[in-house]
Design a protein around this motif. Structure first.
Motif, mmCIF file in Angstrom:
data_model
loop_
_atom_site.group_PDB
_atom_site.id
_atom_site.type_symbol
_atom_site.label_atom_id
_atom_site.label_comp_id
_atom_site.label_asym_id
_atom_site.label_seq_id
_atom_site.Cartn_x
_atom_site.Cartn_y
_atom_site.Cartn_z
ATOM 1 N N ARG A 270 22.723 3.325 43.824
ATOM 2 C CA ARG A 270 22.073 4.528 44.671
ATOM 3 C C ARG A 270 20.465 4.182 44.406
ATOM 4 O O ARG A 270 20.233 4.899 45.544
ATOM 5 C CB ARG A 270 22.515 5.570 43.715
ATOM 6 N N LEU B 163 32.554 5.200 43.177
ATOM 7 C CA LEU B 163 32.321 4.237 44.226
ATOM 8 C C LEU B 163 32.655 5.331 45.722
ATOM 9 O O LEU B 163 33.595 5.763 45.752
ATOM 10 C CB LEU B 163 33.065 2.871 44.568
ATOM 11 N N THR B 164 31.752 4.988 46.488
ATOM 12 C CA THR B 164 31.783 5.478 47.913
ATOM 13 C C THR B 164 31.564 4.551 48.782
ATOM 14 O O THR B 164 30.700 3.543 48.563
ATOM 15 C CB THR B 164 30.709 6.747 48.102
ATOM 16 N N THR C 266 24.744 9.957 48.730
ATOM 17 C CA THR C 266 25.919 9.671 47.931
ATOM 18 C C THR C 266 25.715 10.594 46.533
ATOM 19 O O THR C 266 24.991 10.714 46.148
ATOM 20 C CB THR C 266 26.044 8.072 47.552
ATOM 21 N N ASN D 132 27.724 1.764 45.743
ATOM 22 C CA ASN D 132 27.979 2.187 47.261
ATOM 23 C C ASN D 132 28.455 1.176 47.982
ATOM 24 O O ASN D 132 27.504 0.173 47.911
ATOM 25 C CB ASN D 132 26.996 2.982 47.862
ATOM 26 N N ALA E 88 23.069 6.580 53.932
ATOM 27 C CA ALA E 88 24.259 6.666 53.133
ATOM 28 C C ALA E 88 23.745 6.822 51.518
ATOM 29 O O ALA E 88 24.383 7.757 50.741
ATOM 30 C CB ALA E 88 24.902 5.258 53.099
ATOM 31 N N LEU E 89 22.765 5.919 50.848
ATOM 32 C CA LEU E 89 22.326 6.359 49.613
ATOM 33 C C LEU E 89 21.767 7.670 49.350
ATOM 34 O O LEU E 89 21.584 7.895 48.047
ATOM 35 C CB LEU E 89 21.355 5.184 49.213
ATOM 36 N N THR F 71 27.666 8.824 43.959
ATOM 37 C CA THR F 71 28.094 7.760 43.198
ATOM 38 C C THR F 71 26.960 6.712 43.026
ATOM 39 O O THR F 71 26.279 6.522 43.794
ATOM 40 C CB THR F 71 29.429 6.940 43.572
#
Length: 204
Positions: A139, A9-10, A87, A92, A83-84, A89
């Motif tokens: 993601r 997880l981020t 990432t 998220n 963000a996605l 991970t």
């Protein structure tokens, strides 16, 4: 019960807003002796081993490296998309910087629910609607966000109807012992003053 760090997880703090209604940058406002950014970072760090800030780099030159929007000036959806796309991970957490009352226990519950299902989005519902800036995204949602942004359709909630979405209802929140009041965000000086008063009254 749910309090544990999740490895895959981020957490991303959305802090790129222009804070027009507040009249000053919300990220640097102090509530209870800490800036909203510091509070959000601490909260996110309690449940994720990796925490990133989504905002223009010049805004946080002395604080942290940031992720910048690919689609500038397109609101929070652009922050989620940025963000996605960065990432590493599957899961998220997206958390707005101006949600100081969100509880780590709830975030762990949210993440636990997201990790058990295939839904692209796991999002709580409170007050007038969904809370997409306190939600867990897989993601692959970046593709959905990118298509919408290219069409200049920046409303986040409208995208959920087209993907598998797990909504944590108000009744579920209440049943699990969580208060919907934790999603009250701070957009105006009046709301900030009210938050400060609540903290004083609670002795926090």
């Amino acid at each position: 019960m749910y309090h544990q760090r999740v490895g895959d997880l981020t957490a991303f703090i959305l802090a790129g807003g222009q804070s027009r209604r507040m009249g000053q940058d919300k990220a640097f406002l102090k509530l209870g002796g800490r800036t909203l950014l510091a509070h959000a970072m601490e909260l996110a760090s309690s449940i994720a081993s990796s925490v990133r800030i989504v905002a223009p780099q010049e805004k946080f030159l002395t604080v942290a490296r940031t992720i910048e929007d690919v689609f500038p000036d397109c609101g929070p959806l652009a922050g989620i998309h940025a963000a996605l796309t960065r990432t590493t991970t599957e899961l998220n957490l997206i958390l707005a910087v101006d949600l100081p009352f969100v509880e780590s226990e709830f975030l762990n519950y949210l993440i636990a629910q997201a990790s058990q299902i295939s839904a692209l989005v796991t999002v709580p519902q409170a007050g007038k609607g969904l809370q997409p800036l306190c939600a867990v995204y897989r993601r692959e949602f970046y593709e959905v966000a990118e298509r919408a942004l290219k069409k200049k359709k920046n409303k986040i909630d409208a995208l959920f109807a087209g993907v598998e979405t797990r909504i944590i209802s108000e009744s579920e929140l209440t049943r699990m012992g969580f208060s919907c009041k934790m999603f009250e965000n701070l957009n105006t000086p009046e709301e900030f003053e009210k938050a400060e008063q609540s903290l004083r009254e609670s002795g926090a």
